[in-house]
Scaffold this motif. Structure first.
Motif, short mmCIF file in Angstrom:
data_model
loop_
_atom_site.label_atom_id
_atom_site.label_comp_id
_atom_site.label_asym_id
_atom_site.label_seq_id
_atom_site.Cartn_x
_atom_site.Cartn_y
_atom_site.Cartn_z
N ASP A 93 0.93 -1.35 -0.04
CA ASP A 93 -0.15 -0.10 0.04
C ASP A 93 1.07 1.20 -0.11
O ASP A 93 1.91 1.07 0.63
N ASP A 95 0.28 4.03 1.72
CA ASP A 95 0.06 4.89 2.86
C ASP A 95 0.97 4.44 4.13
O ASP A 95 0.55 4.71 5.19
N GLN A 97 0.78 1.45 5.63
CA GLN A 97 0.32 0.75 6.61
C GLN A 97 0.95 -0.61 6.44
O GLN A 97 1.01 -1.40 7.35
N ARG A 199 -1.98 4.77 9.11
CA ARG A 199 -1.76 5.48 7.97
C ARG A 199 -0.70 6.62 8.10
O ARG A 199 -0.64 7.16 8.98
MG MG Z 1 -4.69 1.96 4.24
#
Ligand code: MG
Ligand code: UDP
Length: 203
Positions: A93, A95, A97, A199
């Protein structure tokens, strides 16, 4: 030297995307892992695309794909998997995460131990609502019962050897489920527990 392609789907990651990619880039450079980025803008409505263009201007090892509208994460991943070169791809991802600190160990398992798939499994699902937790439990149980494949607490944080990528590309599916189909293709696999991070920013 073996080259790793980092694939990230991007949807409305705003101002954060530049630094998120930079964080992963710095970590990989420090760890001496040869890499390139392939980022897919999944029809973002904010400044993500402009930030991604800035990244690819500043760093020649950052390549971009832009989808004509928001098609959803699965389609964004398909576009990248279709176009990625390299000896292995690592999907994560955008972000943060999926914590980049796990990547050096994932690469070691691939290069030194010969695993062809190193998959991040959620040791802890991070911060999420009870509804989301229940829905995930029900979904994975139904998936296991109907397909016979237990993907447990799987995630899309995954390293795939080139061989696996080629097998993936031969699948005729139009509507894909990355963590399900990448389990179905087989190969020598390692399940690596990871803690889901909050995040880096945005929603
Ligand atoms: Mg996420
Ligand atoms: N994403 C995407 N298209 C979408 C929704 C999300 O490419 O339509 C990307 C997003 O930018 C992020 C990843 O997919 O890199 C996971 O999305 P999100 O953080 O919203 O999901 P969650 O963390 O809740 O699974």
């Amino acid at each position: 030297m073996d080259k790793l392609i980092i694939i990230m789907p991007v949807y409305n990651e705003g101002e954060y995307i530049y630094n998120n990619v930079k964080t992963v880039d710095d970590l990989l450079t420090q760890a001496g892992i040869a890499h390139q980025f392939l980022l897919v803008d999944d029809g973002s409505k904010d400044q993500s695309w402009q930030e991604m263009c800035r990244l690819s201007q500043d760093y020649p090892h950052v390549s971009l794909i832009r989808l004509s509208r928001n098609f959803g994460k699965e389609a964004a991943l398909c576009a990248a998997l279709e176009h990625a070169g390299g000896d292995a791809v690592l999907v994560m991802d955008s972000d943060l995460q999926h914590p980049p600190s796990y990547i050096p160990e994932m690469v070691r398992l691939w290069k030194e131990e010969g695993y062809e798939v190193v998959e991040g499994v959620k040791a802890d699902r991070g911060k999420e609502s009870l509804g989301s937790k229940l829905a995930a439990t029900l979904f994975y149980r139904t998936f296991r019962k109907s397909t016979g494949i237990d993907i447990g607490a799987a995630s899309d944080f995954k390293l795939l050897d080139r061989k696996v990528l080629e097998a993936w590309r031969q699948l005729p599916e139009k509507s894909t489920f990355f963590r399900g189909l990448s389990a179905w293709v087989g190969f020598k696999r390692y399940a690596m527990p990871f803690k889901v991070a909050p995040r880096a920013g945005g929603e």
